[in-house]
Design a protein around this motif. Structure first.
Motif, PDB file in Angstrom:
ATOM      1  N   ASN A  37       0.829  -1.307  -0.094  1.00 41.99           N
ATOM      2  CA  ASN A  37       0.007   0.073  -0.109  1.00 41.99           C
ATOM      3  C   ASN A  37       1.035   1.224   0.032  1.00 41.99           C
ATOM      4  N   PRO A  38       0.241   2.552  -0.439  1.00 37.16           N
ATOM      5  CA  PRO A  38       1.181   3.655  -0.433  1.00 37.16           C
ATOM      6  C   PRO A  38       1.819   4.101   0.784  1.00 37.16           C
ATOM      7  N   TYR A  39       1.236   3.768   2.071  1.00 33.33           N
ATOM      8  CA  TYR A  39       1.790   3.939   3.234  1.00 33.33           C
ATOM      9  C   TYR A  39       2.980   3.400   3.522  1.00 33.33           C
ATOM     10  N   ASP A  40       3.025   1.963   3.305  1.00 33.14           N
ATOM     11  CA  ASP A  40       4.218   1.158   3.691  1.00 33.14           C
ATOM     12  C   ASP A  40       5.263   1.507   2.516  1.00 33.14           C
ATOM     13  N   SER A  41       5.095   1.860   1.222  1.00 35.25           N
ATOM     14  CA  SER A  41       6.005   2.097   0.350  1.00 35.25           C
ATOM     15  C   SER A  41       6.536   3.487   0.603  1.00 35.25           C
ATOM     16  N   SER A  42       6.070   4.365   1.068  1.00 35.94           N
ATOM     17  CA  SER A  42       6.424   5.730   1.320  1.00 35.94           C
ATOM     18  C   SER A  42       7.171   5.501   2.644  1.00 35.94           C
ATOM     19  N   SER A  43       6.824   4.765   3.507  1.00 40.18           N
ATOM     20  CA  SER A  43       7.621   4.675   4.788  1.00 40.18           C
ATOM     21  C   SER A  43       8.942   3.974   4.630  1.00 40.18           C
ATOM     22  N   ARG A  44       9.024   2.876   3.477  1.00 40.83           N
ATOM     23  CA  ARG A  44      10.247   2.377   3.291  1.00 40.83           C
ATOM     24  C   ARG A  44      11.134   3.168   2.678  1.00 40.83           C
ATOM     25  N   ILE A  45      10.731   3.981   1.738  1.00 39.79           N
ATOM     26  CA  ILE A  45      11.470   4.710   1.084  1.00 39.79           C
ATOM     27  C   ILE A  45      12.171   5.946   1.916  1.00 39.79           C
ATOM     28  N   ASN A  46      11.134   6.453   2.790  1.00 39.19           N
ATOM     29  CA  ASN A  46      11.789   7.722   3.441  1.00 39.19           C
ATOM     30  C   ASN A  46      12.900   7.181   4.558  1.00 39.19           C
ATOM     31  N   LYS A  47      12.656   6.110   4.960  1.00 42.67           N
ATOM     32  CA  LYS A  47      13.707   5.359   5.821  1.00 42.67           C
ATOM     33  C   LYS A  47      15.212   5.629   5.211  1.00 42.67           C
ATOM     34  N   VAL A  48      15.288   5.415   3.864  1.00 41.84           N
ATOM     35  CA  VAL A  48      16.759   5.036   3.133  1.00 41.84           C
ATOM     36  C   VAL A  48      16.935   6.327   2.719  1.00 41.84           C
ATOM     37  N   VAL A  49      16.370   7.178   2.527  1.00 42.87           N
ATOM     38  CA  VAL A  49      16.528   8.620   1.731  1.00 42.87           C
ATOM     39  C   VAL A  49      17.811   9.308   2.268  1.00 42.87           C
ATOM     40  N   LEU A  50      17.583   9.514   3.624  1.00 42.23           N
ATOM     41  CA  LEU A  50      18.710  10.416   4.290  1.00 42.23           C
ATOM     42  C   LEU A  50      19.866   9.461   4.210  1.00 42.23           C
ATOM     43  N   PRO A  51      19.991   8.150   4.628  1.00 42.59           N
ATOM     44  CA  PRO A  51      21.308   7.343   4.645  1.00 42.59           C
ATOM     45  C   PRO A  51      21.932   7.484   3.155  1.00 42.59           C
ATOM     46  N   GLU A  52      20.959   7.575   2.011  1.00 47.49           N
ATOM     47  CA  GLU A  52      21.584   7.692   0.805  1.00 47.49           C
ATOM     48  C   GLU A  52      22.341   9.034   0.658  1.00 47.49           C
ATOM     49  N   PHE A  53      21.641  10.130   1.084  1.00 43.93           N
ATOM     50  CA  PHE A  53      22.096  11.413   1.072  1.00 43.93           C
ATOM     51  C   PHE A  53      23.421  11.652   1.664  1.00 43.93           C
ATOM     52  N   ILE A  54      23.602  11.053   2.786  1.00 42.95           N
ATOM     53  CA  ILE A  54      24.648  11.230   3.482  1.00 42.95           C
ATOM     54  C   ILE A  54      25.919  10.185   2.920  1.00 42.95           C
ATOM     55  N   THR A  55      25.532   9.116   2.680  1.00 41.07           N
ATOM     56  CA  THR A  55      26.481   8.275   2.022  1.00 41.07           C
ATOM     57  C   THR A  55      27.130   9.069   0.600  1.00 41.07           C
ATOM     58  N   GLU A  56      26.134   9.649  -0.181  1.00 42.11           N
ATOM     59  CA  GLU A  56      26.824  10.423  -1.195  1.00 42.11           C
ATOM     60  C   GLU A  56      27.719  11.580  -0.743  1.00 42.11           C
ATOM     61  N   GLY A  57      27.379  12.239   0.135  1.00 45.74           N
ATOM     62  CA  GLY A  57      28.060  13.121   0.538  1.00 45.74           C
ATOM     63  C   GLY A  57      29.654  12.774   1.125  1.00 45.74           C
ATOM     64  N   VAL A  58      29.410  11.645   1.989  1.00 42.89           N
ATOM     65  CA  VAL A  58      30.902  10.853   2.249  1.00 42.89           C
ATOM     66  C   VAL A  58      31.756  10.754   1.229  1.00 42.89           C
ATOM     67  N   LEU A  59      30.906  10.004   0.075  1.00 44.04           N
ATOM     68  CA  LEU A  59      31.771   9.680  -1.146  1.00 44.04           C
ATOM     69  C   LEU A  59      32.477  10.931  -1.736  1.00 44.04           C
ATOM     70  N   CYS A  60      31.763  11.881  -1.729  1.00 48.88           N
ATOM     71  CA  CYS A  60      32.147  13.141  -2.392  1.00 48.88           C
ATOM     72  C   CYS A  60      33.431  13.825  -1.835  1.00 48.88           C
ATOM     73  N   VAL A  61      33.173  13.735  -0.381  1.00 51.74           N
ATOM     74  CA  VAL A  61      34.295  14.178   0.717  1.00 51.74           C
ATOM     75  C   VAL A  61      35.511  13.443   0.700  1.00 51.74           C
ATOM     76  N   PHE A  62      35.237  11.885   0.503  1.00 53.89           N
ATOM     77  CA  PHE A  62      36.123  10.901   0.597  1.00 53.89           C
ATOM     78  C   PHE A  62      37.176  11.364  -0.624  1.00 53.89           C
TER      79      PHE A  62
END
Length: 217
Positions: A37-62
């Motif tokens: 359902n939309p709620y589960d899909s949104s919840s799962r995606i939102n949980k990994v959005v910030l880790p994705e952003f942080i990991t990309e920032g770490v890669l750029c700084v690395f």
């Protein structure tokens, strides 16, 4: 050797980013085919959005702190896009609008996926380039060592098996750091360190003097 570890680390960071983006695409695909359902899909995606952003920032700084400016610059557009989404509070999926934005959400993540695959192939390319380059230098150093060792000649008695065995025993009795035999070709031919040739000649001459027999007059 340090560059090899840098590219290897970047490889694993990029793999982590790929996993996060693919996971989000899978959640969107499950929603599209009514597996969740939309709620589960949104919840799962939102949980990994910030880790994705942080990991990309770490890669750029690395890449930046390790001196790989080109790769760091390639990461900047991705990082800028993530920062812009975050500052505009558009980085999270809205459960009430997810169906209307499903096509756009999939499209932006597919672009991210293609971009990450491009960066991954570049990292693999640089890794193998440095790997083969360092291997070639190592082989060249070994080859030079062997060429130098060929100049070291044993005394004329090196054709005598007991003399060769004497040299082998002398080498075995020395500390590891002072061993001079590079390679034993056969029972009468040895490759030795060139700077040890005179010492070997002296030892053989002394051994001969101690074990020579002179017939009485």
């Amino acid at each position: 050797m340090g560059d090899l570890f840098i590219w290897l680390a970047s490889f694993f960071i990029l793999i982590a980013l790929l996993v996060l983006v693919v996971y989000q695409l899978m959640c969107l695909a499950d929603l599209e085919f009514d597996y969740i359902n939309p709620y589960d899909s949104s919840s799962r995606i939102n949980k990994v959005v910030l880790p994705e952003f942080i990991t990309e920032g770490v890669l750029c700084v690395f890449f930046l702190i390790t001196g790989h400016w080109f790769m760091s610059l390639l990461c900047v557009p991705y990082l800028y896009y993530n920062v812009r989404l975050y500052t505009q509070r558009q980085h999270l999926v809205d459960v009430t609008e997810i169906f209307n934005q499903l096509h756009w959400e999939k499209k932006q993540r597919l672009f991210k996926l293609a971009y990450l695959i491009f960066l991954l192939f570049l990292s693999i390319f640089w890794f193998f380039l440095y790997f083969f380059s360092s291997s070639r230098h190592s082989l060249h150093a070994v080859d030079c060592s062997h060429r130098c060792s060929h100049r070291a000649t044993l005394p004329p008695s090196h054709h005598d098996i007991p003399m060769a065995q004497f040299i082998i025993n002398m080498n075995a009795s020395m500390p590891q750091s002072q061993k001079f035999i590079i390679h034993i070709l056969d029972s009468t031919h040895l490759f030795v360190q060139p700077n040890m040739a005179e010492m070997i000649r002296s030892a053989i001459a002394e051994f001969r003097d101690q074990n020579s027999y002179e017939k009485p007059a």
